[in-house]
Scaffold this motif. Structure first.
Motif, PDB file in Angstrom:
ATOM      1  N   LEU A  43       0.808  -1.331  -0.466  1.00 17.79           N
ATOM      2  CA  LEU A  43       0.026  -0.420  -0.062  1.00 17.79           C
ATOM      3  C   LEU A  43       0.790   1.406  -0.470  1.00 17.79           C
ATOM      4  N   ASP A  44       1.891   1.168   0.687  1.00 21.46           N
ATOM      5  CA  ASP A  44       3.033   2.623   0.897  1.00 21.46           C
ATOM      6  C   ASP A  44       3.463   2.384  -0.303  1.00 21.46           C
ATOM      7  N   LEU A  45       3.837   1.134  -1.836  1.00 19.96           N
ATOM      8  CA  LEU A  45       4.517   1.215  -2.246  1.00 19.96           C
ATOM      9  C   LEU A  45       3.758   1.913  -3.776  1.00 19.96           C
ATOM     10  N   VAL A  46       2.651   1.675  -3.894  1.00 20.04           N
ATOM     11  CA  VAL A  46       1.622   2.037  -5.073  1.00 20.04           C
ATOM     12  C   VAL A  46       0.921   3.624  -4.149  1.00 20.04           C
ATOM     13  N   GLY A  47       1.049   3.996  -3.210  1.00 16.78           N
ATOM     14  CA  GLY A  47       1.096   5.479  -2.538  1.00 16.78           C
ATOM     15  C   GLY A  47      -0.669   5.621  -2.039  1.00 16.78           C
ATOM     16  N   GLY A  54     -10.135 -10.829   3.788  1.00 20.80           N
ATOM     17  CA  GLY A  54      -9.428  -9.252   3.592  1.00 20.80           C
ATOM     18  C   GLY A  54      -8.094  -8.829   4.064  1.00 20.80           C
ATOM     19  N   SER A  55      -7.892  -9.390   3.696  1.00 23.88           N
ATOM     20  CA  SER A  55      -5.974  -9.273   4.536  1.00 23.88           C
ATOM     21  C   SER A  55      -5.642  -7.675   3.818  1.00 23.88           C
ATOM     22  N   PHE A  56      -5.756  -7.726   2.776  1.00 25.45           N
ATOM     23  CA  PHE A  56      -5.737  -6.505   1.767  1.00 25.45           C
ATOM     24  C   PHE A  56      -6.976  -5.358   2.285  1.00 25.45           C
ATOM     25  N   LEU A  57      -7.795  -5.948   2.290  1.00 25.36           N
ATOM     26  CA  LEU A  57      -9.439  -5.050   2.175  1.00 25.36           C
ATOM     27  C   LEU A  57      -8.932  -3.649   3.455  1.00 25.36           C
ATOM     28  N   LEU A  58      -9.429  -4.854   4.644  1.00 24.89           N
ATOM     29  CA  LEU A  58      -9.032  -4.464   6.166  1.00 24.89           C
ATOM     30  C   LEU A  58      -7.776  -3.448   5.718  1.00 24.89           C
ATOM     31  N   PRO A  59      -7.428  -3.794   5.857  1.00 20.86           N
ATOM     32  CA  PRO A  59      -6.016  -2.382   5.812  1.00 20.86           C
ATOM     33  C   PRO A  59      -6.690  -1.329   5.351  1.00 20.86           C
ATOM     34  N   ILE A  60      -6.845  -1.076   4.039  1.00 24.43           N
ATOM     35  CA  ILE A  60      -7.462  -0.199   2.994  1.00 24.43           C
ATOM     36  C   ILE A  60      -8.585   0.548   3.379  1.00 24.43           C
ATOM     37  N   ILE A  61      -9.276  -0.567   4.313  1.00 23.70           N
ATOM     38  CA  ILE A  61     -10.271   1.140   4.708  1.00 23.70           C
ATOM     39  C   ILE A  61     -10.303   1.287   5.700  1.00 23.70           C
ATOM     40  N   ALA A  62      -8.758   1.459   6.477  1.00 24.48           N
ATOM     41  CA  ALA A  62      -8.464   1.451   7.253  1.00 24.48           C
ATOM     42  C   ALA A  62      -7.708   2.831   7.491  1.00 24.48           C
ATOM     43  N   ARG A  63      -7.249   2.846   5.952  1.00 26.27           N
ATOM     44  CA  ARG A  63      -6.596   3.714   5.546  1.00 26.27           C
ATOM     45  C   ARG A  63      -7.182   4.779   4.928  1.00 26.27           C
ATOM     46  N   TYR A  95      -6.189   3.059  -8.135  1.00 24.10           N
ATOM     47  CA  TYR A  95      -4.845   1.495  -6.905  1.00 24.10           C
ATOM     48  C   TYR A  95      -5.765   1.183  -7.389  1.00 24.10           C
ATOM     49  N   VAL A  96      -4.641  -0.819  -7.349  1.00 23.53           N
ATOM     50  CA  VAL A  96      -5.688  -1.672  -7.772  1.00 23.53           C
ATOM     51  C   VAL A  96      -3.993  -2.392  -7.334  1.00 23.53           C
ATOM     52  N   VAL A  97      -4.960  -3.342  -6.526  1.00 22.36           N
ATOM     53  CA  VAL A  97      -4.041  -4.235  -5.438  1.00 22.36           C
ATOM     54  C   VAL A  97      -4.032  -5.173  -4.517  1.00 22.36           C
ATOM     55  N   GLY A  98      -3.472  -6.268  -4.200  1.00 23.00           N
ATOM     56  CA  GLY A  98      -3.752  -7.259  -3.841  1.00 23.00           C
ATOM     57  C   GLY A  98      -2.950  -9.052  -3.763  1.00 23.00           C
ATOM     58  N   ASN A  99      -3.408 -10.126  -3.802  1.00 25.47           N
ATOM     59  CA  ASN A  99      -2.603 -11.117  -4.262  1.00 25.47           C
ATOM     60  C   ASN A  99      -3.491 -11.721  -4.603  1.00 25.47           C
ATOM     61  N   PRO A 100      -3.365 -12.222  -6.177  1.00 27.39           N
ATOM     62  CA  PRO A 100      -4.790 -12.405  -7.437  1.00 27.39           C
ATOM     63  C   PRO A 100      -3.788 -14.305  -6.686  1.00 27.39           C
ATOM     64  N   PRO A 101      -5.333 -14.805  -6.861  1.00 27.95           N
ATOM     65  CA  PRO A 101      -5.670 -16.914  -6.528  1.00 27.95           C
ATOM     66  C   PRO A 101      -4.170 -17.604  -8.039  1.00 27.95           C
ATOM     67  N   TYR A 102      -3.867 -17.942  -7.035  1.00 32.55           N
ATOM     68  CA  TYR A 102      -2.947 -19.635  -7.774  1.00 32.55           C
ATOM     69  C   TYR A 102      -3.521 -20.139  -7.753  1.00 32.55           C
ATOM     70  N   VAL A 103      -3.774 -20.420  -9.620  1.00 31.60           N
ATOM     71  CA  VAL A 103      -4.850 -21.488  -9.819  1.00 31.60           C
ATOM     72  C   VAL A 103      -4.436 -22.175 -11.458  1.00 31.60           C
ATOM     73  N   ARG A 104      -4.327 -23.621 -10.986  1.00 31.21           N
ATOM     74  CA  ARG A 104      -3.367 -23.582 -12.083  1.00 31.21           C
ATOM     75  C   ARG A 104      -4.321 -24.313 -13.400  1.00 31.21           C
ATOM     76  N   GLY A 115      -0.565  -2.788  -7.495  1.00 33.07           N
ATOM     77  CA  GLY A 115       0.789  -3.375  -6.642  1.00 33.07           C
ATOM     78  C   GLY A 115       0.419  -4.796  -6.865  1.00 33.07           C
ATOM     79  N   PHE A 116       1.005  -5.488  -6.787  1.00 37.86           N
ATOM     80  CA  PHE A 116      -0.013  -7.074  -6.320  1.00 37.86           C
ATOM     81  C   PHE A 116       1.686  -7.879  -5.933  1.00 37.86           C
ATOM     82  N   ILE A 117       1.352  -8.994  -4.897  1.00 41.01           N
ATOM     83  CA  ILE A 117       2.110  -9.800  -4.776  1.00 41.01           C
ATOM     84  C   ILE A 117       1.880 -11.350  -4.877  1.00 41.01           C
ATOM     85  N   CYS A 118       2.448 -11.841  -6.309  1.00 41.53           N
ATOM     86  CA  CYS A 118       2.347 -13.303  -6.546  1.00 41.53           C
ATOM     87  C   CYS A 118       3.411 -13.884  -7.162  1.00 41.53           C
ATOM     88  N   ALA A 119       2.975 -15.312  -7.827  1.00 41.69           N
ATOM     89  CA  ALA A 119       4.191 -15.748  -8.424  1.00 41.69           C
ATOM     90  C   ALA A 119       4.901 -15.290  -8.951  1.00 41.69           C
TER      91      ALA A 119
END
Length: 573
Positions: A51-55, A75-84, A163-172, A216-220
């Motif tokens: 969240l800091d990196l994307v501003g 809600g790993s991202f969602l709740l901190p987003i709401i807090a900010r 902004y778009v942030v998150g951890n998209p699903p890792y599904v084969r 800002g995404f974290i993924c494989a």
């Protein structure tokens, strides 16, 4: 840019789905296991870092902007987003002056496919808003406005986002029902080869960025360099700026251990520019705060370990993210020398049978005709650096021309295969053509067993190059190199050298423990001279070094071969 704009218009169209697609979506929405739906939850320290990196920081008027979370999970991202968001709004307006719903209903758009997870997180958001002092009458209104249950890849979404942030699903792909996968492939140009589901997630998220917006995404990290990431890398190179990339390989970025190797990418819808890169070894919040400060600084300080790189996104090419000096050497070699295959070598991979317990066994005990089996060399056979054959063989159901043999001509083979027919017919590779029920997944070309070749196992910390004079057929986990032009001992010396490692280490995806992938797609990146450009004296020196597998001697000879400067030699050493 016109191409991207056209894709954005298409992205908002709502396409009617067949009942098969609707059923597939319902199945995925009800998946009970986290692993089935690619649910991996990000640590709070990493969320704050992204969240800091994307501003997306509360010191800005982010309440006037829009943020998208395409797979919000628990809600790993969602709740901190709401807090900010609430902190920013509270500083600017307070909660009593007017309708919070009117001001904030469009500030967040968050999507989750899994129904049970959606309901639990919706309740969690409502409780959080109530604890934050939001009027009770507006709590559910806000939650309903922000959260959507559905498939992010197919759901119509209005407008664009800052902004778009998150951890998209890792599904084969194998886990996605076929009718749904067909729709995904129709809609998303980047869902290529064996790409995982996070690839089209990134594509659509980028399309939904407004001009100047940041993702800002974290993924494989696999897509940054491997084959299936090529179309997405090309899409990004056409109209986006890769602002930062942080390698999280050696950290515990998630609350559960995962087999993927994560990286954070920060990409803006802007003109391409320089990329800042760092390898992160700690998820301590203070360390991440300092790293974010360095990455976001207008100018890099002399003390920082952050690299600033040019031309990271270059068409569909793998992203090279090492020091400018290292990349500069690679680019010089690429400009002066042909690829290994252009120079007269062929790279391939050993046989995948789809039923090793049937096709592979003790060579002497396989009850088939002698000309229907070949000696097989495996990764375990070459651990010492030379071949120590374990005695295994592979059954060959193919003629020299690549066609399947007629079983009537080989009664022993026919009897053996018929015994295992039930196992062989269950394989996916024969479902579409049951007449080929006794084939191996890969064709076997018997002449390969009798050709001199170099054998290379897939995963190693250092290059492991083993010479086969022409006695064995390679198993699936072994890559091989053949040539009608090269003395393979000379080539062995080059592939054992630091020059080969330079290419593999930069083009392949790294694994934990420093292990590298010596796959064909990365081996093909290695540059070598043409055979006729090497002097007889240097050929002899390289041959001897390769024969003895003396890495120091290989390096000395190879450094002469490539005419490396002292600085370049120091870099590799």
């Amino acid at each position: 840019m016109n191409n991207i704009n056209q894709l954005v218009l298409f992205d908002f169209l709502e396409i009617p789905h067949s009942s098969a697609v609707t059923d597939a979506l319902e199945t995925m929405a009800l998946f009970s296991e986290s692993e089935e739906r690619g649910a991996v939850f990000t640590r709070s320290e990493v969320v704050n870092f992204i969240l800091d990196l994307v501003g997306y920081v509360s010191s800005k008027d982010i309440w006037t902007q829009r943020i998208l979370e395409p797979s919000f999970g628990s809600g790993s991202f969602l709740l901190p987003i709401i807090a900010r968001l609430l902190e920013s709004y509270g500083q600017a307006r307070g909660f009593q002056s007017r309708s919070v719903f009117d001001d904030l209903s469009g500030a967040i758009h968050a999507v989750e496919l899994h129904k049970d997870t959606y309901n639990k997180t919706h309740d969690q958001v409502c409780r959080y808003l109530m604890r934050s002092g939001i009027n009770t009458g507006e709590v559910k209104l806000l939650s309903d406005a922000w959260l959507r249950q559905g498939d992010f890849l197919l759901q119509p979404i209005q407008g664009t986002f800052d902004y778009v942030v998150g951890n998209p699903p890792y599904v084969r792909q194998e886990q996605i029902p076929a009718p749904l996968l067909d729709v995904y492939k129709y809609r998303y140009q980047t869902l290529y080869d064996r790409a995982d589901l996070y690839i089209p997630f990134i594509e659509r998220a980028l399309k939904l960025l407004q001009r100047g917006g940041t993702l800002g995404f974290i993924c494989a990290d696999r897509w940054l360099k491997n084959r299936y990431g090529g179309p997405l890398r090309k899409f990004i190179a056409q109209g986006f700026h890769v602002k930062a990339c942080v390698d999280m390989l050696n950290t515990s970025a998630f609350y559960t251990d995962v087999s993927s190797y994560p990286a954070i990418v920060v990409i803006s819808r802007d003109k391409p520019g320089k990329t800042r890169f760092e390898q992160c070894d700690s998820i301590n919040q203070e360390a991440l705060n300092l790293l974010a400060y360095d990455i976001l600084a207008p100018e890099l300080s002399e003390a920082t370990t952050v690299h600033e790189l040019d031309r990271v996104a270059d068409n569909d090419a793998p992203w090279l993210m090492q020091s400018t000096t290292t990349v500069g050497l690679i680019r010089r070699l690429e400009s002066q020398y042909p690829t290994i295959e252009q120079a007269g070598c062929k790279i391939g991979i050993g046989v995948a049978t789809g039923a090793d317990k049937v096709f592979i066994g003790d060579y002497r005990e396989l009850e088939v005709e002698d000309n229907r089996k070949l000696p097989l060399v495996t990764t375990n056979d070459i651990k010492s650096g030379s071949i120590s054959w374990s005695g295994k063989g592979v059954i060959n159901p193919f003629e020299e021309d690549g066609n399947l043999v007629a079983l009537a001509a080989y009664p022993q083979l026919a009897t053996y295969l018929e015994t295992h027919r039930a196992t062989l017919t269950r394989r996916h590779c024969v479902q579409k053509n049951t007449l080929n029920w006794y084939r191996t997944i890969d064709r076997i070309w018997p002449k390969l067993a009798h050709r001199p070749k170099l054998l290379i196992p897939d995963i190693k910390g250092e290059a492991h190059i083993v010479f086969d004079s022409g006695q064995f057929y390679p198993h699936h986990n072994l890559y091989y190199v053949t040539s009608n032009i090269w003395d393979l001992r000379v080539l062995q010396a080059i592939l054992l050298s630091k020059i080969a490692r330079l290419f593999i280490a930069n083009y392949s995806t790294q694994m934990r423990g420093g292990y590298l992938r010596f796959q064909a797609q990365y081996l093909r990146r290695i540059r070598i001279p043409y055979w006729y450009d090497i002097s007889d004296t240097l050929r002899a020196e390289l041959h001897e070094a390769g024969l003895r597998q003396d890495r120091a001697a290989c390096d000395r000879a190879v450094f002469k071969l490539y005419k490396l400067t002292q600085d370049e030699q120091s870099l590799l050493n």
